[in-house]
Design a protein around this motif. Structure first.
Motif, PDB file in Angstrom:
ATOM      1  N   THR A 410       0.835  -1.186   0.000  1.00  0.00           N
ATOM      2  CA  THR A 410       0.000   0.000   0.000  1.00  0.00           C
ATOM      3  C   THR A 410       0.875   1.243   0.000  1.00  0.00           C
ATOM      4  OG1 THR A 410      -1.313  -1.293   1.546  1.00  0.00           O
ATOM      5  CG2 THR A 410      -2.093   0.893   1.060  1.00  0.00           C
ATOM      6  N   PRO A 412      -0.086   4.951  -0.123  1.00  0.00           N
ATOM      7  CA  PRO A 412      -0.935   6.124  -0.261  1.00  0.00           C
ATOM      8  C   PRO A 412      -0.131   7.412  -0.052  1.00  0.00           C
ATOM      9  CG  PRO A 412      -1.252   5.127   1.879  1.00  0.00           C
ATOM     10  CD  PRO A 412      -0.122   4.393   1.225  1.00  0.00           C
ATOM     11  N   GLU A 424      -8.978  11.168   5.619  1.00  0.00           N
ATOM     12  CA  GLU A 424      -8.794   9.958   6.408  1.00  0.00           C
ATOM     13  C   GLU A 424      -8.339   8.833   5.503  1.00  0.00           C
ATOM     14  OE1 GLU A 424     -12.215   9.337   9.444  1.00  0.00           O
ATOM     15  OE2 GLU A 424     -12.940  10.589   7.809  1.00  0.00           O
ATOM     16  N   HIS A 425      -7.392   8.097   5.959  1.00  0.00           N
ATOM     17  CA  HIS A 425      -6.942   6.937   5.184  1.00  0.00           C
ATOM     18  C   HIS A 425      -6.805   5.741   6.114  1.00  0.00           C
ATOM     19  CE1 HIS A 425      -4.606   4.636   2.248  1.00  0.00           C
ATOM     20  NE2 HIS A 425      -4.027   4.164   3.319  1.00  0.00           N
ATOM     21  N   GLU A 426      -7.310   4.626   5.663  1.00  0.00           N
ATOM     22  CA  GLU A 426      -7.189   3.410   6.458  1.00  0.00           C
ATOM     23  C   GLU A 426      -6.773   2.283   5.548  1.00  0.00           C
ATOM     24  OE1 GLU A 426     -10.162   2.167   9.726  1.00  0.00           O
ATOM     25  OE2 GLU A 426     -11.240   3.366   8.253  1.00  0.00           O
ATOM     26  N   ALA A 427      -5.931   1.415   6.026  1.00  0.00           N
ATOM     27  CA  ALA A 427      -5.595   0.248   5.227  1.00  0.00           C
ATOM     28  C   ALA A 427      -5.378  -0.943   6.138  1.00  0.00           C
ATOM     29  CB  ALA A 427      -4.336   0.507   4.417  1.00  0.00           C
ATOM     30  N   THR A 428      -5.807  -2.087   5.684  1.00  0.00           N
ATOM     31  CA  THR A 428      -5.556  -3.300   6.448  1.00  0.00           C
ATOM     32  C   THR A 428      -5.077  -4.393   5.503  1.00  0.00           C
ATOM     33  OG1 THR A 428      -7.779  -4.135   6.121  1.00  0.00           O
ATOM     34  CG2 THR A 428      -7.419  -2.824   8.091  1.00  0.00           C
TER      35      THR A 428
END
Lengths: 487, 455
Positions: A410, A412, A424-428
Motif C-alpha cells: 500500500t 498512499p 482519512e486513510h485506512e488500510a488493512t
C-alpha cells in the motif's frame, strides 16, 4: 501460441475461457513506430490536419522519452523491457466496411462477440435492460448498437473515428484536455498511435436512458491495442458507461495502452465501470497482456460527479490509476476498485483525487486480493490544494492474502495544503480467517466455494456499485480467477 | 573513488565540494585507529559519489536539503563554552537524577557529566576516549557502522567521515536500575556543524531508559547531523527518548537505526519541537522472533519550519510485533512530512504491525504530506495503517466556549490534549511530566505565534 505444451493449455484453458482466436482476415501495418506509421494511421482514418498534428507532437515527445529512457519504473511491477519498435501499431479486420446495419458485419466477428456473451443484435437482448454497445476489435470499432435510439435524445455514441468525421468540433475541444499528449510515457504513446475507441456526448440536461458500453477485444498476435475513449457530459447530463475487455491466450506479452478522458460540466454525473479481463498469462507467468492505462476524469463544473468502478481480474501486469480532478466547487469523485492477482500476475493500481474546488468530496474504496505468486500494490494520491476549503476525503484500502508467496503493498500519498480539509486513510492487510473458512466448511461448502464466498463478501462494497449485469459477471470472474489458488 | 574522480570535482555542487575539501584538509588532524580512517575514507567516497539528496529521490520527495547545502558549515573552534551548572539545571531538571553525558558541539564535556565510573558494568564513554584504544575500541570496532550503513545515505556518510566524538553506551546483562541515562547535546556558535555519533548496546536481559536531548542555548545557525546505532540483544528492553528542541535557525538531521534480537523490546519516543529544518530517520530491524517495536512520535511546528519524519519497521522474521503512533501538529506556514514504511518479508508469518498517523492542521498555510506504506510479502499477518488529517473539533471548541473558556485557551487546551498522549507514554513519571511541560509550552508558543500572525 501455447500449442507446444498441451498440458499447460489444458490447465489454463479452463480458467480463461475467452482465450480463443478469431480467424479473421486483418489488415495490419508492419511492426515499428515512426512518422510514417503515424501518418498512415491518420491517413487511413482520413483525419483532419489538427489531429495529425496532435499525433505527430505526441510521437516526437514519445521518441524523446524513449531516447531518454523515461519509461516509468516507479511502479512495483517487474517485466522485461518492451521493444517498442517490435509492436504492430495498427490492425483492423479487413475489409473495413461502411456499416449501415448489423447484417453487414462480418459474421465471424458477430460470432466472436456472441461467444464473449456480448450480443450485438439489438433485438436479442435477453435481460430486457438495454445496453448500447460499441465493439472494438483490435484497433477499430466494428459495430455500435442502438445508435438511432440514442440520437433521438441528442446523445452521440459512436466510435472515435466516426466522431472525428462527424463531430470534429466536439472532439477537437475535448481531446487531450484532461490527459494532455505529453502526460506520461504510455499516454504519449497512445496519443501518437491511438486507433479507435468510443466517443460519447450527452447533451445538456439529458439522462442517458440506457447503459453505454464498449467491449474491447484484442485478436491479432503481435499487436498493441491503443484505444482512446472520450466521454463528455454537458450541464445537468448523466450517463453510466461500462467497459469490458478480453484477449486470446498467447505466450507472448501484448501491450495495451489506452487513454480514457471524462469531462463532467456543471451538475453532470458520469459513472464509469470497468470489468477488465485481459488474458492474464498462464500459471507460469508466460504471456498475458500488459495493461498500461491512463484514465482521468475532470469534474469541471460545479456539483459535478465522476465515479470510477473497476474490477481488475485479468492482465499479466496492470498499471492503472483512474483519477478525478475535482475542479468545480462541490464536485464529487469516487473510486471503487477490486483487483485480483493470481499466479504470476502483478497489479499496481489506485487512484488520484486532486481537490481544487471548494467543498469537494472524494471516496476511495480499494479491495485487493492476492493469491498464488501475485503481487499487488495500491498506489494513490489525495491532494488537497490551497484553495480547496472544506474538502473531504475518505480512503479505505484492504488487502486479502491467499497463500504465502503473494504480496500486497500500500502506497498512499496524502498531500494537504488546506487546514479546513479532512482526510482519512485506512488500510488493512490480512489473510482469510481460519475461523470463517472452518465455519463454511462445517456447513458443507467446499473449500473453493468457501473462499470464493468470503472473497465476494470482502468485495461487496465495490461490487454493489456495478450495474447489475456486470456485478454478476464480476462475481463469476472473481471465482474463476481464484481457481487453483486454494488447497 | 574511481567513479567519483571521473566526475571531476568542479562539476559537483558547491555544498558537496565544501565537505570534500574540509575532509581532505582535516586529514592530518584526525585521530583514531587505522581501521577508522579506512572507514572514514569509504564514507567520504560514498558521499562524493551520491552527493546531497535531491527531491527527485522518492525518499526526499517532500524535503529539500538546499538550505543546508547553501551554508558552508564549519566544525566549531576547539574552545567550546559548556553550559553552567545553573543553565544545566534549567535545561534539564530531570538530568540531576540521571547518569548524564553532556556534549558541546558533539564533544564530551567531562566537568558537566556524571558518568558511571564503575557501576556494575554500565558504560557511558566518550567515543573519542574509547577510540583511543583498549577494550572500548574493540567494542566500537565490532559495532560501528554496522546498523547504520552509509552507502546510500549522504548524511550518514558525512557523519561517519567527520565523526570525532559521541557516546558509547553499553548496558550490562541483566541491568535493571531505574536511573535513566541522559545524553545532552548542546550546540553553540554560528554556522557550525556537529556530527554526534551514539552507539548503544543493550546486553541480554537488560532494561534501561536512554534520553538523547538536542538543545541550543542561544541563537545562531547550526547543523546537527546525528547518527545513533542501537543493538538490543536477547530479552533487552530499551526506552529511547529523542528530544529535539534546538533554536528556530537550526538544521537537524538524525538517523537512528536499531537491530532487535530475540524477544527484545525497543520503544522509541521522538519529540520534535525545534529547528528550521528537521529530518528524523528511524529504522527498526526486527531480526529475531518475539521482538517488539513501539514507535511513538510527536512533531510540532509553526512559522516556516519543515519537519520530516521517516520510519521503517522491517519484519524480517516471524512472530514480531510493531506499533507506531505518530502525531503531527502544524501551524503558521509549517510543513510536515510523515512517511512510515512497514515491510513484512517473505515467511515473516504471524507478523503484527499497526501504524497510525493523525495530524492536526491549525493554520491555512500549513501543509502536511503523509505516506503510510505497507509492503507485505507473507500471508498470515495482521497489518494495518491509518492516517488522518483534520483540524480541531468545532463541537469541542464550541463546548468549551459555551462554558466560558476563551477561544485561545480553548484551542490551546484541545491542542495540548491531542499532543499529550505521546509525552504520557514516556517511562518514569518524572520524565513524562517533564516532557509534558516541554510539549505544553511548545503548544503555547505555537498558539501565541499564530495569534500574532493573524492580527
Amino acid at each position: 501460441m501455447a500449442n507446444s505444451n498441451p498440458d499447460i493449455e489444458k490447465l489454463t484453458g479452463e480458467e480463461y475461457k475467452y482465450g480463443f482466436v478469431t480467424d479473421i482476415e486483418a489488415e495490419q501495418l508492419p511492426p515499428g513506430l515512426d512518422e510514417t506509421v503515424v501518418r498512415t494511421i491518420s491517413a487511413k482514418k482520413e483525419e483532419p490536419e489538427w489531429l495529425l498534428d496532435f499525433r505527430l507532437k505526441a510521437l516526437a515527445r514519445f521518441l524523446e522519452m524513449l531516447e531518454a529512457k523515461q519509461e516509468p519504473t516507479w511502479a512495483m511491477v517487474d517485466y522485461s523491457p518492451i521493444d517498442y519498435q517490435n509492436v504492430i501499431y495498427y490492425s483492423a479486420p479487413k475489409p473495413k466496411p461502411e456499416l449501415e446495419s448489423l447484417d453487414e458485419v462480418d459474421p465471424e466477428l458477430l460470432r466472436t462477440y456472441e461467444k464473449l456473451g456480448i450480443s450485438l443484435q439489438e433485438q436479442k437482448r435477453l435481460t430486457g435492460v438495454k445496453v448500447a454497445v460499441d465493439a472494438v476489435f483490435d484497433s477499430v470499432s466494428v459495430a455500435t448498437t442502438f445508435k438511432e435510439e440514442l440520437e433521438k435524445q441528442g446523445i452521440i455514441f459512436c466510435s472515435f473515428s466516426d466522431a472525428v468525421q462527424n463531430h470534429p468540433a466536439l472532439v477537437k475541444r475535448y481531446l487531450g484536455s484532461v490527459v494532455p499528449y505529453s502526460d506520461n510515457f504510455f499516454a504519449t504513446l497512445n496519443s501518437a498511435v491511438f486507433s479507435d475507441g468510443s466517443f460519447a456526448y450527452i447533451p445538456r440536461g439529458v439522462h442517458c436512458p440506457m447503459e453505454l458500453s464498449t467491449y474491447f477485444r484484442i485478436n491479432s498476435a503481435g499487436t498493441g491495442q491503443f484505444e482512446r475513449t472520450l466521454l463528455v457530459a454537458d450541464e445537468g447530463a448523466s450517463v453510466s458507461y461500462l467497459e469490458g475487455c478480453t484477449a486470446p491466450m498467447r505466450d507472448e506479452n501484448q501491450l495495451h495502452a489506452a487513454v480514457v478522458e471524462l469531462v463532467a460540466l456543471d451538475d453532470a454525473s458520469i459513472k464509469y465501470s470497468t470489468v477488465q479481463n485481459w488474458y492474464p498469462g498462464d500459471k507460469n507467468g508466460v504471456g498475458g497482456i500488459y495493461n498500461f492505462v491512463t484514465k482521468r476524469g475532470a469534474c469541471r463544473g460545479r456539483r459535478s460527479k465522476i465515479s470510477w468502478t473497476q474490477v481488475e481480474t485479468g492482465s499479466a501486469i496492470t498499471w492503472k490509476y483512474p483519477s478525478c480532478i475535482l475542479q468545480g466547487d462541490e464536485s464529487v469523485g469516487e473510486f471503487y476498485s477490486v483487483a485480483m492477482t493470481n499466479n504470476a500476475q502483478q497489479a499496481d493500481t489506485g487512484t488520484k483525487m486532486i481537490h481544487i474546488g471548494k467543498n469537494t468530496r472524494s471516496t476511495i474504496i480499494s479491495k485487493g486480493i492476492s493469491a498464488g505468486r501475485g503481487q499487488q500494490s495500491y498506489r494513490g494520491l489525495v491532494r488537497i490544494g490551497p484553495k480547496a476549503r472544506e474538502a473531504r476525503n475518505y480512503s479505505q484500502c484492504d488487502s486479502l492474502l491467499i497463500g504465502d508467496e503473494c504480496g500486497a503493498h500500500t502506497f498512499p500519498y496524502l498531500e494537504v495544503k488546506n487546514a479546513t480539509a479532512t482526510v482519512e486513510h485506512e488500510a488493512t492487510t490480512s489473510k482469510i480467517g481460519d475461523e470463517q473458512l472452518f465455519f463454511c466448511r462445517q456447513r458443507g461448502l467446499s473449500e473453493e466455494d468457501a473462499v470464493s464466498m468470503i472473497v465476494n463478501g470482502f468485495c461487496k462494497e465495490v461490487l454493489r456499485e456495478l450495474p447489475m449485469e456486470f456485478a454478476v459477471e464480476a462475481q463469476n470472474l472473481l471465482a474463476v480467477s481464484l481457481e487453483g489458488s486454494v488447497g | 573513488m574511481s567513479r567519483s574522480s571521473s566526475t571531476g570535482d568542479d562539476e559537483r555542487p558547491l555544498g558537496t565540494r565544501h565537505y570534500l575539501e574540509r575532509f581532505a584538509r582535516a586529514a592530518q588532524h584526525r585521530a583514531g585507529p587505522g581501521w577508522l580512517e579506512t572507514l572514514r575514507g569509504e564514507a567520504i567516497a560514498s558521499f562524493a559519489e551520491i552527493g546531497f539528496p535531491t527531491r527527485r529521490l522518492e525518499e526526499w520527495r517532500y524535503t529539500s536539503t538546499a538550505p543546508i547545502e547553501r551554508v558552508a558549515f564549519e566544525l566549531p573552534e576547539s574552545d567550546r563554552s559548556a553550559p553552567t551548572p545553573e543553565e544545566l539545571a534549567e535545561i534539564a531538571p530531570c538530568a540531576s537524577q540521571a547518569w548524564r553525558a553532556v556534549f558541546v558541539d558533539g564533544r564530551l564535556c567531562a566537568e558537566r557529566s556524571v558518568l558511571p565510573a564503575d557501576s556494575g558494568g554500565l558504560r557511558i564513554d566518550s567515543l573519542a576516549d574509547a577510540l583511543a584504544g583498549g577494550e572500548g575500541e574493540a567494542l566500537v570496532a565490532a559495532h560501528l557502522a554496522r546498523q547504520a550503513p552509509f552507502k546510500n545515505d549522504a548524511f550518514t556518510a558525512l557523519n561517519t567521515a567527520f565523526m570525532e566524538d559521541g557516546a558509547l553506551v553499553e548496558i550490562p546483562p541483566g541491568w535493571q536500575e531505574e536511573r535513566p541515562l541522559y545524553l545532552l547535546f548542546v550546540s553553540t556558535g554560528n554556522e557550525t556543524i556537529s556530527h554526534p555519533r551514539t552507539l548503544v548496546i543493550a546486553r541480554p536481559g537488560s532494561r534501561a531508559t536512554l534520553i538523547q536531548d538536542h538543545v541550543s542555548l542561544d541563537s545562531g545557525t547550526r547543523f546537527s547531523n546525528a547518527v545513533c546505532e542501537v543493538l538490543a540483544e536477547e530479552n533487552a528492553a530499551l526506552d529511547l527518548v529523542l528530544i529535539q528542541r534546538e533554536n528556530a535557525q537550526s538544521y537537524h538531521v538524525s538517523n537512528l537505526q536499531a537491530v532487535q534480537e530475540r524477544d527484545s523490546r525497543v520503544a522509541l519516543h521522538t519529540i520534535t519541537l525545534g529547528g528550521a529544518l528537521v529530518r528524523n530517520e528511524l529504522g527498526l530491524m526486527l531480526a529475531a522472533p518475539g521482538a517488539e517495536a513501539d514507535l511513538r512520535g510527536l512533531f510540532l511546528g509553526g512559522s516556516r519550519r519543515h519537519i520530516d519524519n521517516h520510519t521503517l519497521v522491517d519484519h524480517a522474521v516471524p512472530h514480531c510485533t510493531s506499533r507506531q503512533l505518530y502525531k503531527g501538529i502544524l501551524g503558521g506556514h509549517a510543513r510536515g512530512v510523515f512517511r512510515g514504511r512497514v515491510i513484512v518479508r517473505p515467511d515473516a508469518q504471524k507478523s503484527d504491525a499497526l501504524q497510525s498517523n493523525p495530524n492536526l492542521l491549525l493554520a491555512n498555510q500549513a501543509e502536511i504530506n503523509t505516506k503510510p506504506q505497507l509492503e507485505i510479502r507473507a500471508d498470515d499477518v495482521k497489518c494495518s495503517h491509518g492516517s488522518t488529517i483534520g483540524q480541531l473539533d468545532r463541537e469541542a471548541l464550541f463546548y468549551l466556549r459555551s462554558r466560558g473558556v476563551e477561544e485561545r485557551a480553548a484551542r490551546m487546551l484541545l491542542t495540548r490534549g491531542f499532543a499529550a498522549e505521546i509525552a504520557a507514554g514516556l517511562p518514569l513519571e518524572s520524565l513524562s511530566g517533564w516532557a509534558r511541560q516541554l510539549v505544553d509550552s511548545a503548544v503555547e508558543t505555537l498558539t501565541a505565534d499564530m495569534e500574532g500572525s493573524e492580527t
